[in-house]
Write a protein that holds these residues in place. Structure first.
Motif, mmCIF file in Angstrom:
data_model
loop_
_atom_site.group_PDB
_atom_site.id
_atom_site.type_symbol
_atom_site.label_atom_id
_atom_site.label_comp_id
_atom_site.label_asym_id
_atom_site.label_seq_id
_atom_site.Cartn_x
_atom_site.Cartn_y
_atom_site.Cartn_z
ATOM 1 N N VAL A 103 0.967 -1.107 -0.146
ATOM 2 C CA VAL A 103 0.056 -0.163 0.107
ATOM 3 C C VAL A 103 0.716 1.334 -0.039
ATOM 4 N N VAL A 104 0.421 2.543 -0.244
ATOM 5 C CA VAL A 104 0.977 3.480 -0.303
ATOM 6 C C VAL A 104 0.037 4.444 0.619
ATOM 7 N N VAL A 105 0.655 5.549 1.430
ATOM 8 C CA VAL A 105 0.054 6.275 2.509
ATOM 9 C C VAL A 105 -0.511 7.362 1.674
ATOM 10 N N LEU A 106 -1.781 7.946 1.660
ATOM 11 C CA LEU A 106 -2.405 9.048 0.900
ATOM 12 C C LEU A 106 -2.332 10.310 1.844
ATOM 13 N N SER A 107 -2.389 10.353 3.071
ATOM 14 C CA SER A 107 -2.182 11.592 3.834
ATOM 15 C C SER A 107 -1.501 11.347 5.029
ATOM 16 N N GLY A 108 -1.074 12.529 5.616
ATOM 17 C CA GLY A 108 -0.476 12.292 7.151
ATOM 18 C C GLY A 108 1.206 12.743 6.861
ATOM 19 N N LYS A 109 1.765 12.512 8.098
ATOM 20 C CA LYS A 109 3.283 12.918 8.041
ATOM 21 C C LYS A 109 4.134 11.813 7.011
ATOM 22 N N ASP A 110 3.466 10.571 6.860
ATOM 23 C CA ASP A 110 4.067 9.495 5.925
ATOM 24 C C ASP A 110 3.650 9.653 4.580
ATOM 25 N N ARG A 111 2.914 10.587 4.143
ATOM 26 C CA ARG A 111 2.313 10.870 2.580
ATOM 27 C C ARG A 111 3.442 10.186 1.608
ATOM 28 N N GLY A 112 2.813 9.398 0.917
ATOM 29 C CA GLY A 112 3.854 8.983 -0.181
ATOM 30 C C GLY A 112 4.624 7.579 -0.083
ATOM 31 N N ARG A 113 4.770 7.282 1.236
ATOM 32 C CA ARG A 113 5.549 6.160 1.552
ATOM 33 C C ARG A 113 4.872 4.804 1.268
ATOM 34 N N GLN A 114 5.681 3.650 1.050
ATOM 35 C CA GLN A 114 4.867 2.606 0.499
ATOM 36 C C GLN A 114 5.441 1.557 1.585
ATOM 37 N N GLY A 115 4.668 0.540 1.780
ATOM 38 C CA GLY A 115 4.828 -0.510 2.649
ATOM 39 C C GLY A 115 4.087 -1.789 2.625
ATOM 40 N N ARG A 135 7.977 1.373 17.456
ATOM 41 C CA ARG A 135 7.414 0.343 16.573
ATOM 42 C C ARG A 135 6.284 0.919 15.735
ATOM 43 N N GLU A 136 5.964 0.220 14.842
ATOM 44 C CA GLU A 136 4.663 0.808 13.776
ATOM 45 C C GLU A 136 3.295 0.876 14.647
ATOM 46 N N GLY A 137 2.702 2.011 14.182
ATOM 47 C CA GLY A 137 1.441 2.357 15.032
ATOM 48 C C GLY A 137 0.463 2.124 13.895
ATOM 49 N N THR A 138 -0.872 2.142 13.994
ATOM 50 C CA THR A 138 -2.101 2.011 13.107
ATOM 51 C C THR A 138 -2.303 3.248 12.315
ATOM 52 N N ILE A 139 -2.774 3.028 11.032
ATOM 53 C CA ILE A 139 -3.226 3.928 10.348
ATOM 54 C C ILE A 139 -4.482 3.533 9.692
ATOM 55 N N HIS A 140 -5.548 4.605 9.636
ATOM 56 C CA HIS A 140 -6.744 4.448 9.192
ATOM 57 C C HIS A 140 -6.589 3.979 7.786
ATOM 58 N N ILE A 141 -7.646 2.894 7.398
ATOM 59 C CA ILE A 141 -7.970 2.380 6.036
ATOM 60 C C ILE A 141 -7.999 3.619 4.925
ATOM 61 N N SER A 142 -8.896 4.781 5.316
ATOM 62 C CA SER A 142 -9.131 5.559 4.540
ATOM 63 C C SER A 142 -7.912 6.197 4.004
ATOM 64 N N ASN A 143 -6.723 6.093 4.571
ATOM 65 C CA ASN A 143 -5.498 6.720 4.240
ATOM 66 C C ASN A 143 -4.643 5.943 3.274
ATOM 67 N N LEU A 144 -5.031 4.744 3.209
ATOM 68 C CA LEU A 144 -4.128 3.815 2.403
ATOM 69 C C LEU A 144 -4.846 3.455 1.161
ATOM 70 N N GLY A 177 7.343 -0.109 8.178
ATOM 71 C CA GLY A 177 7.935 1.066 8.241
ATOM 72 C C GLY A 177 7.263 2.401 8.167
ATOM 73 N N VAL A 178 6.227 2.353 8.443
ATOM 74 C CA VAL A 178 5.308 3.739 8.490
ATOM 75 C C VAL A 178 4.801 3.899 9.892
ATOM 76 N N HIS A 179 4.686 5.178 9.867
ATOM 77 C CA HIS A 179 3.808 5.818 11.252
ATOM 78 C C HIS A 179 4.349 4.955 12.583
ATOM 79 N N PHE A 180 5.690 5.260 12.890
ATOM 80 C CA PHE A 180 6.440 5.014 13.951
ATOM 81 C C PHE A 180 5.829 5.803 15.387
#
Length: 76
Positions: free
Chosen positions: A14-26, A63-72, A42-45
């Motif tokens: 997936v790629v992150v669409l918004s937030g501080k990690d926008r554009g990162r893939q994992g 460690r990695e935290g959770t990200i809302h599905i709508s931002n992926l 590797g996203v949202h530590f």
């Protein structure tokens, strides 16, 4: 309450669409369907403070935290 159908599954890239990690893939490590959140490698530590125990020493662990599905977004 019925479970929501999600477009993201474990082991998807997936790629992150918004937030501080926008554009990162994992790669998705876990999906929490009820909360509609996912853990991406590797996203949202986040920092976790651990108390010393018999199993190991304490300290601050990242460690990695959770990200809302709508931002992926799933990468094809």
């Amino acid at each position: 309450m019925s479970r929501a159908k999600l477009h993201i599954k474990k082991d998807d890239t997936v790629v992150v669409l918004s937030g501080k990690d926008r554009g990162r893939q994992g790669v998705v490590l876990e999906v929490y369907r009820k909360k509609q959140r996912a853990v991406v490698e590797g996203v949202h530590f986040v920092k976790r403070h651990l108390r010393p125990s018999q199993m190991g020493e304490g300290g601050v662990v990242e460690r990695e935290g959770t990200i809302h599905i709508s931002n992926l977004k799933k990468v094809e």
